[in-house]
Design an enzyme around this catalytic site. Sequence first.
Site, mmCIF file in Angstrom:
data_model
loop_
_atom_site.group_PDB
_atom_site.id
_atom_site.type_symbol
_atom_site.label_atom_id
_atom_site.label_comp_id
_atom_site.label_asym_id
_atom_site.label_seq_id
_atom_site.Cartn_x
_atom_site.Cartn_y
_atom_site.Cartn_z
ATOM 1 N N GLU A 47 46.470 45.697 41.841
ATOM 2 C CA GLU A 47 45.385 43.812 40.453
ATOM 3 C C GLU A 47 44.633 43.097 41.030
ATOM 4 O OE1 GLU A 47 49.030 42.420 39.682
ATOM 5 O OE2 GLU A 47 48.536 39.859 39.014
ATOM 6 N N GLU B 48 44.654 32.150 38.166
ATOM 7 C CA GLU B 48 46.249 32.090 38.318
ATOM 8 C C GLU B 48 46.514 30.092 38.746
ATOM 9 O OE1 GLU B 48 49.077 35.136 38.571
ATOM 10 O OE2 GLU B 48 48.034 35.235 40.805
#
Length: 500
Positions: free
Chosen positions: A380, A385
Amino acid sequence: MKQALILTCMVFVFTSSFAQKFNWNKNQVIAHRGAWKKNKFPENSIASLNEAVRLGCYGSEFDVWMTADKVLVVNHDAEFQGLTIEKVKYEELLTKTMSNGEKIPTLEAYLTAGKKQKTTKLILEIKPSLISKERGIELTNACIDMVKKVGVLDWTEYISFDYDYCKRILQVLPKAKVAYLRGEISAAQLKADKLTGVDYHYSVYQKDGWIENAHQLGLTVNAWTVNTAPEMQWLLAHNVDYITTNEPELTFEELKKTPVKSGWKLKWADEFDDKGLPLSKNWGYDVGGKGWGNNELQYYTEADTTNAKIVKGNLNITAVKANKENSKYTSARLVTKNKFDFKYGRVEVRAMLPKGRGLWPAIWALPTDWKYGDWPKSGEIDIMEHVGYEPDSVYGTVHTEKFNHVLKTQVGKGVKINPYNAYHIYAVEWFKDRIDFFVDDQKYLTFKNTGKGAADWPFDQNFHVILNLAVGGNWGGKNGVEDAIFPATMKVDYVRVFQK
């Protein structure tokens, strides 16, 4: 033999000197009416021309009218300080003075000044006559004659909003570089009429494939009048040939930043220039309210404009307080899976984040085929974020079998910015040997390929881009959710993927 050698040397010297006569600047910058704005020179003045030359612009654009007594003068508007140029004699214009003391330049004086240098092209715009088509053609002929008289055929390129003027130039000067300005004629027709380029407002090019089609036809593509960094970067990413601008200094700065300068070529992009739902050819949806492995609270909807909608050039991903199945919130999670999957490259997303405790916006990438097994074995890449209870930070992170947050071994780093009041560019550059993370072109993290196999580095397979706005969850909801913040919207200006 000696005479032949001398003659050969003379020919070589002459040829070399002639070949080096011009050294036109190799960049995309055309100063609109000269470079006038920063130093407050008058527009279309010889001072602004000289400044464009000093800056090293590819070209300096200027506008030409014809007075009532048929003197060619350089000015943008039909009027010069209250005098309608086509209706007054040149001597009347000389009663007015520019802010720097210059009189309105004649075309002859302007071209003569331009001839003193051999690096910046003179982009001559013939203004459409307000009196008649015939007078406009007369102006066109007179401009060509003046270019010949001054001896600047090699310096000069031509543009006009009148298509007949463009065609007339090519009748007289078949090898001239001529581009049309108005915007309504197709690239195919321009090519058929032997124009060498297109010079339209940049918004025309936002139609899918316009620039690529023009290039395939052998046309150069110029865009006017481009004065902001995002517009410049859009055009540079899409391989425009020239940018006509009132901000040449800014354009040069943006040229240093463009990924194209580092050898990246745009492979895929969504600029969100449509309306309504995101384009189905580019985006699918992850749907449901299963917690998504993080105990998230939202239900992700499918093709619902409440949660995913293009508004004024932005993709708005909006989380709202609404009951859906067993969830109290709805939002959207968009994916390029099976629509655009890629291995290696630069992923660049310009976005502005929503503010509020309990929000968890993300820009990231997951493997398309999960070759090495379920999460985290196949990897990933978290490009960006953010969690709302940390209002001044964004994070970039990598997850693999060996490096992940469950084991508390994930590799990541936070950057202190204000993500709410301005757009920022979040990017990764993914190579065979490393992944570099950037915010606004500043690299802050590198994850290297250890060479020890997929447990460390599963990043040799196709991935796809994901955009989502989560609510709550193990990380985003660590300090609870503030219901007063809804609706909350993440605005995405564009997504671009480059490859080398």
